[in-house]
Design an enzyme around this catalytic site. Structure first.
Site, short mmCIF file in Angstrom:
data_model
loop_
_atom_site.label_atom_id
_atom_site.label_comp_id
_atom_site.label_asym_id
_atom_site.label_seq_id
_atom_site.Cartn_x
_atom_site.Cartn_y
_atom_site.Cartn_z
N ASP A 207 -12.22 -1.05 8.91
CA ASP A 207 -11.18 -1.77 9.67
C ASP A 207 -11.88 -2.58 10.75
O ASP A 207 -12.66 -2.03 11.53
CB ASP A 207 -10.20 -0.77 10.31
CG ASP A 207 -8.91 -1.42 10.76
OD1 ASP A 207 -8.96 -2.58 11.21
OD2 ASP A 207 -7.85 -0.77 10.67
N ARG B 126 -10.12 -4.67 12.88
CA ARG B 126 -9.13 -5.16 13.86
C ARG B 126 -9.48 -4.76 15.28
O ARG B 126 -9.20 -5.49 16.22
CB ARG B 126 -7.74 -4.63 13.50
CG ARG B 126 -7.14 -5.27 12.28
CD ARG B 126 -5.83 -4.61 11.89
NE ARG B 126 -6.04 -3.23 11.45
CZ ARG B 126 -5.04 -2.41 11.12
NH1 ARG B 126 -3.79 -2.83 11.20
NH2 ARG B 126 -5.29 -1.19 10.71
#
Length: 424
Positions: A337, A339
């Site tokens: 991930d 983000r």
């Protein structure tokens, strides 16, 4: 359509050589120094990033975020005058936001310009004097027309009131578009690194696209070429300033396949719609609803990577499995991930909020990012089980096992070598 094909309009204010911006202009200090976090916009100074006056630029990058290159194409095609300036007449915000104390509290806002929507009025004198200073935030009013809201009215979960929910099911909202404006020292602090290391990584990982990152330490603000954020407000915006106002909020990261086209492999659109319904209900109850929509497609890894991961998940031995949900992403992208929610609280700070009464999210990453920035979360709202599409059961099971919030005990899953399932 006007064409500028090399004539006087195209070449006005231009010389026959290329002006490099990777070293300071002769004469030293910038005409518009930036004092990030100053409580007064004049003391803070404007964000000047236009190519029409390179000698006045005080930031790295240019306006428009990920759309900046389309402007270059328009200039190259001869359909846009490269030194044209926007006419900001009647573009002022359709609702009043701020100023709030968080705008000048140290470390609260590092990834957007809190004064970005007030450029036309705050820096009116400079603009009238010939400076090219542009907004990085715009605020308007609109109605959202979603089929699911009409379904909610038919099911009597919502009832039109003529103000927040209009007959027919459309929702009255304030829409806010925010372009990213990064204060590099603050960004580095959020990520636990040094400004020098951050600058070098940004320079190297964009193949040297912005040499000023390593040659201009005097420029401490960067306008990155990435997608921005849209905020949707439900209810009376004036209530933002009242700490008694009950706030319902969903922070949502872009998922074009689900959000727009209804792909059923994930819970993104159902959870977004659930958040919107809860926000509308909050507005009717005298509170405020807030949707923060971030352009971070495919966990900020991009849609191509996202679709490759879909293929890998479906084709692996045994088919799609919750126990290998995160591993398949890491195999393709090298990380599970990207983000990194450290910057996510900034729009919440910009709205002047210190408490979210109902946080419509199961994400531990989002919750931890908000809590670490001093934002109190009173209640966390999971997605109702009946809204999870059948093909998204793998996703929701993997996330719950890896630490996502759920009122029910998480499933007991292990990765392929028998370790408890973790995101990192």
């Amino acid at each position: 359509m006007a064409f500028f094909d090399g004539g006087s309009a195209m070449n006005s204010n231009r010389t026959d050589h290329i002006r490099l911006t990777s070293h300071p202009e002769p004469g030293g200090k910038s005409r518009f120094p930036i004092r990030w976090g100053a409580p007064d916009p004049q003391a803070r100074g404007p964000i000047v990033a236009t190519v029409s006056q390179p000698q006045h630029r005080n930031v790295i990058g240019t306006h428009g975020g990920s759309y900046a290159l389309y402007r270059a194409l328009a200039v190259s095609a001869g359909v846009l005058d490269p030194i044209r300036r926007p006419d900001l007449t009647n573009t002022y915000p359709a609702a009043t936001i701020g100023p709030f104390p968080q705008w000048s509290e140290p470390g609260r806002i590092v990834s957007l310009d809190p004064w970005g929507h007030l450029v036309a009025t705050t820096f009116k004198a400079q603009i009238s004097g010939g400076e090219d200073i542009r907004p990085t935030i715009a605020i308007t009013r609109a109605r959202l027309d979603l089929a699911e809201m009409r379904d909610a009215i038919r099911a009597r979960r919502l009832k039109p009131d003529g103000k927040y929910i209009i007959e027919g099911g459309s929702l009255s909202v304030v829409k806010i578009a925010i372009d990213p404006v990064w204060y590099l020292p603050g960004i580095a602090e959020r990520f636990g690194t040094t400004e020098t290391r951050l600058r070098r990584a940004l320079f190297e990982q964009t193949a040297g696209m912005f040499p000023e990152l390593v040659t201009r330490p005097d420029m401490r603000v960067f306008l990155p070429p990435i997608g921005g954020t849209t905020v949707y407000l439900f209810g009376d915006v004036e209530k933002l300033a009242d700490p008694r106002t009950k706030i319902t909020c969903r922070v949502h990261d872009e998922c074009n396949g689900s959000d727009v086209f209804g792909s059923d492999i994930c819970t993104c659109r159902p959870y977004l719609i659930h958040g919107i319904e809860e926000c509308a209900r909050s507005a009717q109850a005298g509170g405020l609803g807030v949707i923060v929509y971030n352009r971070k497609e495919g966990r900020a890894l991009g849609e191509v990577t996202k679709f490759l991961v879909y293929n890998a998940r479906k084709r692996q031995e045994g088919g799609d499995q919750a126990s290998t949900y995160f591993e398949r992403t890491e195999c393709v992208a090298g990380v599970q991930d990207a983000r990194f929610q450290q910057l996510m609280p900034d729009p919440i700070h910009w709205l002047g909020l210190r408490r979210l009464d109902r946080f419509v999210s199961m994400s531990d990453m989002k919750y931890n990012a908000l809590a670490s920035q001093g934002i109190e979360i009173v209640e966390r709202i999971p997605i109702p089980p009946e809204l999870v599409p059948p093909d998204a059961q793998v996703e929701i099971s993997a996330k719950r096992a890896a630490g996502y919030y759920s009122p029910a005990p998480p499933p007991d899953l292990t990765d392929p070598v028998g370790r408890p399932l973790e995101k990192y």
